[in-house]
Each structure stands twice: as structure tokens, then as C-alpha cells.
Enzyme design. Structure first.
Site, PDB file in Angstrom:
ATOM      1  N   SER A   1       0.858  -1.187   0.000  1.00 43.53           N
ATOM      2  CA  SER A   1       0.000   0.000   0.000  1.00 43.53           C
ATOM      3  C   SER A   1       0.892   1.233   0.000  1.00 43.53           C
ATOM      4  O   SER A   1       2.050   1.186   0.437  1.00 43.53           O
ATOM      5  CB  SER A   1      -0.885   0.009   1.256  1.00 43.53           C
TER       6      SER A   1
ATOM      7  N   TYR B   1      -2.256  -0.260  10.343  1.00 47.78           N
ATOM      8  CA  TYR B   1      -2.310  -0.656   8.930  1.00 47.78           C
ATOM      9  C   TYR B   1      -0.998  -0.329   8.228  1.00 47.78           C
ATOM     10  O   TYR B   1      -0.448  -1.154   7.493  1.00 47.78           O
ATOM     11  CB  TYR B   1      -3.477   0.048   8.247  1.00 47.78           C
TER      12      TYR B   1
END
Length: 257
Positions: A141, A154
Site C-alpha cells: 500500500s 495498517y
């Protein structure tokens, strides 16, 4: 170009969103796709949809955070034929700072997003070696390399995915195993729609537009765009590419000011 004929590919989290788009792209390119997912019903529907479109796919309910379960399934499938491609896509999101992230939440993110990737790498790589090589693609990501608001756990997990990618790419050069990762920014998946419906009832369209415009290109990515890049990176045409992180982000990493 980009044929995966006679290749077998495992796609974790392949029942929906980005994972399903990757599974479909691979099947259309001729691969036998093994869909790993925690949800057996969704996985079954995804595989059936691919078969109805003329592709090859099977569904397998498994929790990637359970190494014993992953190993048993991978060994079973490897006994049926060689494994050539692993896509580590399964993962969960989380919103919070270090102060607002509970220990339980942190452990859950680590267990699925980090240990889940490790478990699949740990169990599949011996079979790739036995097959004479293969390709691994991890889903990272932009959060792995940028500071994002309220994404402490995250970001931690995706940073780990990025560095695991580099480590595996380095360690298995001699075994003809390539390993890369894709780092998307926002992608329009069912998760996004569910998030907006839950957190911004009645304001979904406005919030969707605002989130879309955080990408300099002015929109979110579509899952099939991630699938197209995944197909290229796992094809023979990308045979000279390993140890790379591909930001699929509409300019988010380099052009945001």
C-alpha cells in the site's frame, strides 16, 4: 502477450475486490486459479463465476493467519500439480492512531496482514523451488512508504509486506523466484462502499467524491486496473523484474502537494 497458460496461481483474499479482479485476470490469461478466502460462500461464487466465463478456478476456505491450515491446503494442492504463482492479497484495514489502537486491534492486523503473508510465503516457496521457480506478488500500500493520518497499525503491516518482498526477492534469486509488490492508493472496492455507508450515512456520494479527489488523477483506481498490473508482473514478460514496489496510486506518492 501476458499468457499464464499452464500455470497454477494461488490468490489469497480472492473472493472479492482486488483479489477477485486479479483472479479473473489470471483466469482470462489461461491460469488455473486457486482462490483462498476466509468466506467459503463468496469464494465458491467467485470460482463459479470464473468457470462460467470459461476460466479455470477452484475455491478453498482458509484462514491465512493459521499456518497449519495453510500448510495442509498448500501441500494438498501441490500434490495435484505444481504451483507457479502466489499472490498475497488477503488483508484487513484499520483506522486509528497509536493511542486509539487497542492491543487486540494491533494483534489482529499483525496476525492477518503480516503473519498471513509470512504463512503463505513459508509454505508455498518450497513448492515453487520444487517447480523450478515461480512468481510471488504481494499487496502492499502507499501506506507502507507515506505518513497517512489514522493508519498506524495498517501502515505498520504494509511496511512489513514491503520489506518482506525485498527480503524474499533477494534470498531466492538463485531459485528463479521473482518477488514484487503493488502499492495501491484508494481503490473502489465493496469495502469502500461499506465504509462510507457505515460511517457517513446519507453523505456517501459527497464523501466518495472527496476521497476520490485525494488522488491527483482525480479518481480512485478500479480493481481491474490492479488486476492488469498483477497480470503483467506475474507473466513471463516481466521476467527481468524482481524486488520492486509498484505504486498504483494516480500520482498520490509523487504528485501530492
Amino acid at each position: 502477450m501476458f499468457s499464464l497458460s499452464n500455470k497454477t496461481a494461488i490468490v489469497t483474499g480472492g473472493a472479492s475486490g482486488i483479489g477477485l479482479a486479479i483472479a479473473k485476470a489470471f483466469a482470462q490469461a489461461g491460469a488455473l486459479v486457486r482462490i483462498f478466502d476466509l468466506n467459503p460462500e463468496q469464494a465458491g461464487l467467485a470460482a463459479e463465476g470464473i468457470r462460467q466465463e470459461g476460466g479455470q478456478a477452484t475455491s478453498h476456505a482458509v484462514d491465512v493467519s493459521d499456518q497449519a491450515a495453510v500448510r495442509a491446503l498448500v501441500d494438498q494442492l501441490a500434490a495435484e500439480g505444481p504451483i507457479h504463482i502466489l499472490v498475497n492479497n488477503a488483508g484487513v484495514a484499520h483506522v486509528g492512531t497509536v493511542e486509539t489502537t487497542s492491543e487486540a486491534d494491533f494483534d489482529r492486523i499483525f496476525r492477518i496482514n503480516v503473519k498471513g503473508v509470512y504463512n503463505c510465503l513459508h509454505t508455498v516457496i518450497p513448492h515453487l523451488k520444487a517447480a523450478g521457480g515461480g512468481v510471488i506478488l504481494n499487496m502492499a500500500s502507499v501506506a507502507a512508504t507515506l505518513g497517512l493520518n489514522d493508519r498506524f497499525a495498517y501502515s505498520m503491516s504494509k511496511g512489513a509486506v514491503l520489506t518482506m518482498t525485498l527480503s524474499v526477492a533477494k534470498d531466492y534469486l538463485k531459485d528463479k523466484i521473482r518477488c514484487n509488490c503493488i502499492s495501491p492508493a484508494r481503490v473502489h472496492t465493496p469495502f469502500v462502499d461499506g465504509f462510507l455507508a457505515k460511517n457517513y450515512p446519507g453523505q456517501e456520494a459527497d464523501m466518495f467524491e472527496r476521497l476520490s479527489k485525494t488522488q491527483p488523477i482525480g479518481r480512485m483506481a478500479e480493481p481491474q486496473e490492479v488486476g492488469a498490473l498483477a497480470l503483467f508482473l506475474c507473466s513471463d514478460e516481466a521476467g527481468f523484474i524482481t524486488g520492486c514496489d509498484y505504486p498504483l496510486d494516480g500520482g498520490f506518492t509523487r504528485l501530492n502537494t
